[in-house]
Write a protein that holds these residues in place. Structure first.
Motif, mmCIF file in Angstrom:
data_model
loop_
_atom_site.group_PDB
_atom_site.id
_atom_site.type_symbol
_atom_site.label_atom_id
_atom_site.label_comp_id
_atom_site.label_asym_id
_atom_site.label_seq_id
_atom_site.Cartn_x
_atom_site.Cartn_y
_atom_site.Cartn_z
ATOM 1 N N ASP A 12 1.339 57.755 14.178
ATOM 2 C CA ASP A 12 1.083 57.705 15.616
ATOM 3 C C ASP A 12 -0.408 57.575 15.895
ATOM 4 O O ASP A 12 -0.827 56.836 16.789
ATOM 5 C CB ASP A 12 1.637 58.957 16.293
ATOM 6 N N LYS A 13 -1.230 58.296 15.107
ATOM 7 C CA LYS A 13 -2.676 58.199 15.289
ATOM 8 C C LYS A 13 -3.165 56.796 14.969
ATOM 9 O O LYS A 13 -4.012 56.237 15.669
ATOM 10 C CB LYS A 13 -3.378 59.223 14.387
ATOM 11 N N GLN A 62 8.096 64.051 14.579
ATOM 12 C CA GLN A 62 6.713 64.128 14.110
ATOM 13 C C GLN A 62 6.616 64.251 12.597
ATOM 14 O O GLN A 62 5.585 63.927 12.018
ATOM 15 C CB GLN A 62 6.011 65.316 14.772
ATOM 16 N N ARG A 88 10.209 66.113 22.995
ATOM 17 C CA ARG A 88 8.792 65.789 22.770
ATOM 18 C C ARG A 88 7.925 66.318 23.907
ATOM 19 O O ARG A 88 6.812 66.810 23.677
ATOM 20 C CB ARG A 88 8.621 64.287 22.620
ATOM 21 N N ALA A 106 2.979 61.934 12.080
ATOM 22 C CA ALA A 106 1.920 62.070 13.089
ATOM 23 C C ALA A 106 0.760 61.132 12.800
ATOM 24 O O ALA A 106 0.147 60.583 13.712
ATOM 25 C CB ALA A 106 1.440 63.516 13.151
ATOM 26 N N ASP A 149 4.930 62.885 6.890
ATOM 27 C CA ASP A 149 4.245 63.221 8.132
ATOM 28 C C ASP A 149 4.100 61.953 8.960
ATOM 29 O O ASP A 149 3.382 61.017 8.573
ATOM 30 C CB ASP A 149 2.879 63.832 7.828
#
Length: 257
Positions: free
Chosen positions: A222-223, A197, A174, A219, A217
């Motif tokens: 995480d957002k 990710q 990462r 990601a 996805d």
């Protein structure tokens, strides 16, 4: 007697008649000698040119190899320490490369030595499967750092690793992915799934009797977590700022009363 001697000499002279083609043959041999000298000179010049060209290529090859070797050797030490560092072993392990013949590196091989944290020196064949995997991955990442490729594909490299080492590998990947590394990993470990990710799954579609691809996805999750964390910090700061104001107003009210 004199007549006999004269006749004898005349017979010898007649028998010694010269070969009139000898001069032509001599000229031909001279021409062949000159041609051989020219060919020898050309061959010698070509040999010198080929020798200079070979030495030039040999020098360039040695320069390129030395540059690559130094870069990979230095990167290997740093990468292996990062991949083996932990709270118990903050210094990590040691790994280095050594040439069998430093004067003529192409005449010998390269020896790879890895020493995990708190382990003494021993040959690679005596390391465990997980230790060999970490050492091999560190060497691959070091080679990749010399001339990075767009993608790095790894097929179940975590098979011999425990969860702690898998997490170390994920954390390193990462960190590198933020700079110059993009990894496509085929894995069966949940730790890799959690740290990735995006996920791509291949399964069998019974209705069509064919393979089916599933993508996810991660990601965006995480957002969402980051936004939730930020909003939580904002609410906590707001509550902290409101509390003292209420207490101040209450105290002022009491004093006024």
């Amino acid at each position: 007697q004199q007549f006999e001697k004269i006749e004898k000499l005349s017979g010898q002279i007649e028998s010694m008649s010269p070969n009139m083609k000898a001069s032509d043959a001599f000229d031909g041999v001279v021409c062949q000698l000159d041609q051989c000298n020219e060919d020898f000179t050309d061959a010698k010049n070509k040999s010198k040119k080929a020798t200079r060209h070979f030495e030039d290529i040999k020098r360039k090859r040695s320069k390129k190899f030395t540059g690559a070797y130094k870069h990979i050797a230095e990167s290997l030490e740093t990468i292996y320490k990062d991949m083996t560092r932990s709270s118990k072993h903050p210094l990590g392990g040691q790994a280095y490369l050594s040439l069998d013949d430093t004067e003529e590196p192409f005449s010998g091989g390269i020896k790879f030595t890895a020493m995990p944290p708190m382990k003494r020196y021993r040959d690679m064949e005596y390391l465990s499967g997980g230790e060999k995997t970490i050492a091999a991955l560190a060497l691959l990442f070091a080679i990749h750092s010399y001339r990075p490729a767009p993608f790095f594909v790894m097929d179940e490299v975590d098979a011999a690793l425990d969860n702690i080492n898998v997490l170390k590998l994920c954390n390193y990947m990462r960190r590198r992915s933020e700079k110059d590394l993009q990894c496509i990993v085929i894995s069966l470990k949940d730790v890799f799934y959690e740290q990735s990710q995006a996920l791509v799954g291949i399964c069998r579609d019974v209705s069509t009797n064919s393979s089916r691809t599933l993508t996810l996805d991660l990601a965006k999750f995480d957002k969402e977590d980051n936004e939730a964390t930020r909003s939580g910090h904002k609410r906590s700061r707001a509550s902290l700022s409101i509390g003292p104001r209420k207490r101040a107003s209450t105290s002022s009210t009491r004093s006024s009363q």
